[in-house]
Motif scaffolding. Structure first.
Motif, PDB file in Angstrom:
ATOM      1  N   LYS A 114      -3.583   3.337  -0.580  1.00 53.38           N
ATOM      2  CA  LYS A 114      -3.794   3.075  -1.982  1.00 53.38           C
ATOM      3  C   LYS A 114      -3.329   1.790  -1.978  1.00 53.38           C
ATOM      4  CE  LYS A 114      -5.849   7.130  -3.664  1.00 53.38           C
ATOM      5  NZ  LYS A 114      -7.140   7.220  -3.628  1.00 53.38           N
ATOM      6  N   ASP A 125     -13.184   4.564   0.036  1.00 54.78           N
ATOM      7  CA  ASP A 125     -11.657   5.025   0.497  1.00 54.78           C
ATOM      8  C   ASP A 125     -11.181   3.918   1.180  1.00 54.78           C
ATOM      9  OD1 ASP A 125     -11.606   7.511  -0.446  1.00 54.78           O
ATOM     10  OD2 ASP A 125     -12.055   8.480   1.606  1.00 54.78           O
ATOM     11  N   TYR A 126      -9.691   3.477   1.282  1.00 55.24           N
ATOM     12  CA  TYR A 126      -9.104   2.632   2.145  1.00 55.24           C
ATOM     13  C   TYR A 126      -8.704   3.413   3.312  1.00 55.24           C
ATOM     14  CZ  TYR A 126      -9.118  -1.135  -1.131  1.00 55.24           C
ATOM     15  OH  TYR A 126      -9.627  -2.089  -2.341  1.00 55.24           O
ATOM     16  N   LEU A 173      -1.344  -1.019  -4.152  1.00 59.73           N
ATOM     17  CA  LEU A 173      -0.638  -1.148  -5.232  1.00 59.73           C
ATOM     18  C   LEU A 173      -0.654  -2.274  -5.932  1.00 59.73           C
ATOM     19  CD1 LEU A 173       2.468   1.022  -3.824  1.00 59.73           C
ATOM     20  CD2 LEU A 173       0.720   2.012  -5.100  1.00 59.73           C
ATOM     21  N   TYR A 203      -4.913   7.434   4.865  1.00 55.54           N
ATOM     22  CA  TYR A 203      -5.621   6.699   3.739  1.00 55.54           C
ATOM     23  C   TYR A 203      -4.598   5.812   3.118  1.00 55.54           C
ATOM     24  CZ  TYR A 203      -9.849   9.287   4.987  1.00 55.54           C
ATOM     25  OH  TYR A 203     -10.645  10.172   5.614  1.00 55.54           O
ATOM     26  N   ASP A 208      -0.915   7.522   3.071  1.00 58.86           N
ATOM     27  CA  ASP A 208      -0.790   9.099   3.074  1.00 58.86           C
ATOM     28  C   ASP A 208      -1.378   9.307   4.449  1.00 58.86           C
ATOM     29  OD1 ASP A 208      -1.336  11.718   2.873  1.00 58.86           O
ATOM     30  OD2 ASP A 208      -2.695  11.375   1.050  1.00 58.86           O
ATOM     31  N   TYR A 222       1.008  -1.189  -0.170  1.00 57.84           N
ATOM     32  CA  TYR A 222      -0.166  -0.252   0.149  1.00 57.84           C
ATOM     33  C   TYR A 222       0.823   1.027   0.199  1.00 57.84           C
ATOM     34  CZ  TYR A 222      -3.952  -2.843   1.247  1.00 57.84           C
ATOM     35  OH  TYR A 222      -4.972  -3.587   1.141  1.00 57.84           O
TER      36      TYR A 222
END
Length: 175
Positions: free
Chosen positions: A172, A67-68, A174, A170, A55, A52
């Motif tokens: 994202k 959202d994660y 990958l 948060y 952020d 991931y």
């Protein structure tokens, strides 16, 4: 001191300073890479990805569906999964005012059945049965419904909505 030793010491100090500056800036950065260590070691996992991008920028914005979110676990008193305060990544599946219903092993979000998942973890929790988690409610203001993507994910199906104040950042996925 010989010329070679002095040169070696200067280069070592220079490289140490550069490495420290780079390392310090990385640590001061609100961005990180996160790894799902459980999945990498072959254990059951609650995350849909191995790696991931995280952020942690402040202030933390309000979550949006899909959202994660990286958050600190609330107290669950279930005796399984993460302990209070440990960080986890889950999908924001429902927002304040949205309807959530858990009936037996079925989960409904906004009146729509989430047919691809069930309450599998309930079978593993000592002293609990599937029906113990039955609930129907609108997600309260200031909270959100955390949802894991794996069948044995410890998420809001078992401990209820999570306070928005628990979000620390948060993620994202990958890969």
């Amino acid at each position: 001191m010989s010329r070679t030793a002095g040169s070696y010491i200067r280069w070592t100090l220079a490289l140490s300073a550069i490495t420290g500056a780079i390392g310090g800036s990385i640590l001061a950065s609100p961005f990180r890479l996160g790894f799902d260590v459980q999945r990498l070691l072959g254990f059951p996992s609650c995350l849909p990805s191995y790696v991931y991008f995280l952020d942690y920028r402040k202030p933390i914005r309000a979550p949006k569906r899909g959202d994660y979110a990286v958050f600190s676990y609330p107290a669950t008193n279930l005796g399984v999964g993460a302990r209070e305060g440990q960080r986890a990544v889950k999908i924001v599946a429902a927002l304040p005012g949205e309807l959530v219903e858990i009936a037996g092993t079925e989960l409904y979000m906004r009146g729509v059945p989430w047919a691809y998942d069930r309450l599998w973890l309930a079978k593993s929790i000592s002293g609990k049965t599937v029906g113990d988690f039955d609930a129907k409610y609108k997600v309260p203001e200031g909270t959100w419904f955390a949802y894991g993507t794996e069948k044995e994910s410890l998420d809001s199906r078992y401990f209820g909505p999570v306070e928005q104040s628990r979000i620390v950042g948060y993620a994202k996925p990958l890969f």
